[in-house]
Structures are given as C-alpha cells and as structure tokens.
Design a protein around this motif. Structure first.
Motif, PDB file in Angstrom:
ATOM      1  N   THR A 168       2.093  -5.022   2.942  1.00  0.00           N
ATOM      2  CA  THR A 168       3.060  -3.853   3.669  1.00  0.00           C
ATOM      3  C   THR A 168       2.167  -2.762   3.423  1.00  0.00           C
ATOM      4  N   ASN A 169       2.428  -1.831   4.744  1.00  0.00           N
ATOM      5  CA  ASN A 169       1.915  -0.455   4.351  1.00  0.00           C
ATOM      6  C   ASN A 169       2.742   0.316   5.532  1.00  0.00           C
ATOM      7  N   ILE A 200       0.774  -1.180  -0.023  1.00  0.00           N
ATOM      8  CA  ILE A 200      -0.052   0.048   0.083  1.00  0.00           C
ATOM      9  C   ILE A 200       0.890   1.215  -0.056  1.00  0.00           C
ATOM     10  N   PRO A 201       0.703   2.500  -0.958  1.00  0.00           N
ATOM     11  CA  PRO A 201      -0.572   2.435  -1.510  1.00  0.00           C
ATOM     12  C   PRO A 201      -0.591   2.106  -3.024  1.00  0.00           C
ATOM     13  N   ASN A 202       0.170   1.196  -3.321  1.00  0.00           N
ATOM     14  CA  ASN A 202       0.213   0.681  -4.911  1.00  0.00           C
ATOM     15  C   ASN A 202      -1.130  -0.201  -5.037  1.00  0.00           C
ATOM     16  N   LYS A 203      -1.594   0.131  -6.297  1.00  0.00           N
ATOM     17  CA  LYS A 203      -2.870  -0.583  -6.621  1.00  0.00           C
ATOM     18  C   LYS A 203      -2.329  -2.054  -7.020  1.00  0.00           C
ATOM     19  N   GLY A 214      -3.195  -2.525   7.874  1.00  0.00           N
ATOM     20  CA  GLY A 214      -1.886  -2.505   8.598  1.00  0.00           C
ATOM     21  C   GLY A 214      -1.016  -3.979   7.775  1.00  0.00           C
ATOM     22  N   SER A 215       0.119  -3.783   8.037  1.00  0.00           N
ATOM     23  CA  SER A 215       1.096  -4.948   7.603  1.00  0.00           C
ATOM     24  C   SER A 215       0.889  -6.110   8.243  1.00  0.00           C
ATOM     25  N   GLY A 216       0.948  -7.139   7.612  1.00  0.00           N
ATOM     26  CA  GLY A 216       0.802  -8.444   8.134  1.00  0.00           C
ATOM     27  C   GLY A 216       1.098  -9.426   7.014  1.00  0.00           C
ATOM     28  N   ARG A 220      -8.720 -11.023   6.659  1.00  0.00           N
ATOM     29  CA  ARG A 220      -7.728 -11.206   7.667  1.00  0.00           C
ATOM     30  C   ARG A 220      -7.909 -11.871   9.016  1.00  0.00           C
ATOM     31  N   ASN A 221      -7.386 -12.904   9.062  1.00  0.00           N
ATOM     32  CA  ASN A 221      -7.700 -13.844  10.447  1.00  0.00           C
ATOM     33  C   ASN A 221      -9.364 -14.137  10.250  1.00  0.00           C
ATOM     34  N   GLU A 222      -9.791 -14.300   8.930  1.00  0.00           N
ATOM     35  CA  GLU A 222     -11.234 -14.732   8.655  1.00  0.00           C
ATOM     36  C   GLU A 222     -12.102 -13.636   9.027  1.00  0.00           C
ATOM     37  N   MET A 223     -11.757 -12.475   9.028  1.00  0.00           N
ATOM     38  CA  MET A 223     -12.575 -11.120   8.971  1.00  0.00           C
ATOM     39  C   MET A 223     -12.456 -10.422   7.952  1.00  0.00           C
ATOM     40  N   VAL A 224     -13.460  -9.956   7.255  1.00  0.00           N
ATOM     41  CA  VAL A 224     -13.663  -9.302   6.109  1.00  0.00           C
ATOM     42  C   VAL A 224     -12.996  -7.675   6.558  1.00  0.00           C
ATOM     43  N   VAL A 225     -12.020  -7.389   5.685  1.00  0.00           N
ATOM     44  CA  VAL A 225     -11.443  -6.096   5.944  1.00  0.00           C
ATOM     45  C   VAL A 225     -11.796  -5.048   4.922  1.00  0.00           C
ATOM     46  N   GLN A 226     -12.090  -5.558   3.707  1.00  0.00           N
ATOM     47  CA  GLN A 226     -12.151  -4.583   2.470  1.00  0.00           C
ATOM     48  C   GLN A 226     -13.076  -5.405   1.233  1.00  0.00           C
ATOM     49  N   GLU A 227     -14.132  -4.892   0.988  1.00  0.00           N
ATOM     50  CA  GLU A 227     -14.715  -5.518  -0.360  1.00  0.00           C
ATOM     51  C   GLU A 227     -14.009  -4.958  -1.308  1.00  0.00           C
TER      52      GLU A 227
END
Length: 289
Positions: free
Chosen positions: A117-118, A34-37, A86-88, A59-66
C-alpha cells in the motif's frame, strides 16, 4: 508490453545435491506500507553463509525494484521501497543465488503474491485521474478585425516542398537516450521486417538487468539475463534504418552489462555482443531490404 521474467515461476528441485532458497517473509498475508521500511527473512540449503543472495521486487512478472544483495544470514531489515511504487496485491519477491558452485543449477525462489500500500501514490493517481476527467478549457483568442486604414502585411509564401528524392538518404543516428551516449557498432540488413531477437548473458551470469529499445521504444523491459537464450519477436519499420540499443538498469557484479544477441529473420542470423553501463549504450542499425 510485458515480458515474463525467466525466473518468475521457476522453483529449484529441493534435492540434497542442489542449492535451495526458501523465503518466509514476505508471504501471502504480508502487507508492506510505503514509506515504512521492510524486512526480508529466508533460509537456504547447500549455500554457505559467506555467499550472497540478490533480491528483486516484481509486479506482474516485471522487475520494479532491486531490493539489494545481502549476505546469506537469513535476515535483512531496514529496506526502503521506492516512493513511486503503487498500491496493489500482485507483488512478489524473487531471490537468486549469486556466484553458485554449479552455474547450471542456480538457486532461485519467488514468493506468493502479497500486498503493498502507498497512500501518497494513490493520492497522486487520484488527482491525475481528476485532472484528466476535468481538463482546463483553453481560452481561444479573439481575432482582431483589421480596419481599412491599417496597412496589410503580406505573408511570404511557403517554400517549395522538397521532394523525397532530395531528402538525404543517410539515416539520422540517435546520439543519446535519457542522457546516455549511443554508440553504433554494426549495420545489418534482413529480408523481412519480422525478426527474432534472442538474448542471454555473455560471460559470467552476474545479475544484469537490461532493456532493449527499438527506435526509442522499449521492446524488452527490465529483463534479468541468464545463460539461457530467451527469444522475443520484434517488428521493424521497413521504411527506414531501425536503431536497436541495449539499456542497462544496473551493472551486475562485473560491469559493464554485456549481452549476447542473435538477430534472425528465419533465413539468416547475425550474432553480436553489446555492452552498456549507466553512461552509455551500444546499438546496431537494422534495415529491411
């Protein structure tokens, strides 16, 4: 509290009869910066190119972005990731077939874990950690001594405390949450403070993502609704009416978000349908006898 998404590790039977989605990008060696597409690449079996596929970042089975809904042509580039991610190395992409010919055999696919990475997010996190570790001391004001010549101001006594019997018994209803209007549709009463809430998509499965809030606290977070019932154990506050409301994170392809709920304490069960859009949420009040 986290909840497992119903599609998190389900992979379709890749038989000739079923529709199938395979994702080639991202994979285990992928690093999104991030911020690269970013770019998605996939191929399908028994899904026409006129159909569409919906993609989510988890991330960890939770939606963070559609990530978006794209025509089934196998390639999509120029996707922008949210700046607050976040990075991970525990990220995955989930793909789901929309408007399947067989609603009981929906193609879905989840990638292996890959890395994001961010640097900007990492820097913000580092500054916040330093601030928490070294809080700014609060200066205490010195009390000024009162001389004998200064007039003494008499502070009025505190009002007589109101007894619990004088408190209004009617619950204070939540009028809004994060700018969305709350509308109450039903009142329920159960014998136990421990209840089970089952939720599933009402009508057509169209990609709805919802959260369920109890007394303003998320008890079901960013859940992708399917036709199949998913149960969650929830504990009520026995000392007051509990407000439980539906919060929509998107509108799916057939607005508004409509959820079927079954609320049970093991002895009796109540069924209800709640609707929510990006401006309003429907709610119920639940009390313990």
């Amino acid at each position: 509290m986290s909840f497992i998404l119903p599609f998190a590790y389900a992979q379709d039977n890749e038989s000739a009869q079923n529709s199938v989605i395979n994702i080639s990008q991202p994979n285990t060696s992928t690093v999104w910066n991030i911020p690269n597409k970013v770019t998605l690449e996939w191929n399908t079996v028994n899904i026409d190119t006129s159909k569409t596929i919906r993609f989510f970042l988890v991330r960890n089975e939770m939606v963070v972005q559609e990530l978006g809904t794209f025509k089934n042509d196998g390639f999509e580039e120029g996707i922008e990731l949210a700046k607050n991610i976040g990075s991970g190395n525990r990220y995955q992409v989930v793909a789901i077939e929309l408007f399947p010919n067989d609603k009981f055999n929906i193609a879905k696919r989840v990638t292996p874990f890959f890395t994001i990475t961010n640097a900007a997010s990492d820097e913000r996190k580092k500054k916040q950690q330093l601030a928490n570790a070294n809080p700014v001391p609060v200066k205490k004001e010195k009390r000024r001594k009162i001389s004998n010549t200064e007039p003494v101001v008499k502070v009025p006594s505190s009002p007589t405390p109101v007894s619990t019997q004088q408190v209004q018994k009617e619950p204070i209803l939540r009028e809004s949450f994060e700018g969305r209007k709350i509308s109450y549709t039903k009142k329920f009463e159960f014998d136990s403070e421990n209840i089970i809430v089952k939720i599933w998509d009402h009508g057509r499965q169209d990609g709805d993502i919802v959260s369920i809030y109890l007394n303003g606290v998320s008890v079901v977070s960013k859940y992708y609704l399917t036709y199949f019932k998913q149960a969650f154990n929830i504990k009520l506050n026995p000392n007051k009416p509990n407000d439980l409301f539906l919060y929509a994170h998107n509108l799916g392809s057939s607005p508004p978000n409509t959820v079927s709920l079954e609320i049970s304490d093991g002895k009796k069960a109540e069924n209800i349908i709640l609707n929510s859009d990006l401006q309003s949420c429907e709610a119920v009040l639940i009390s313990v006898k």
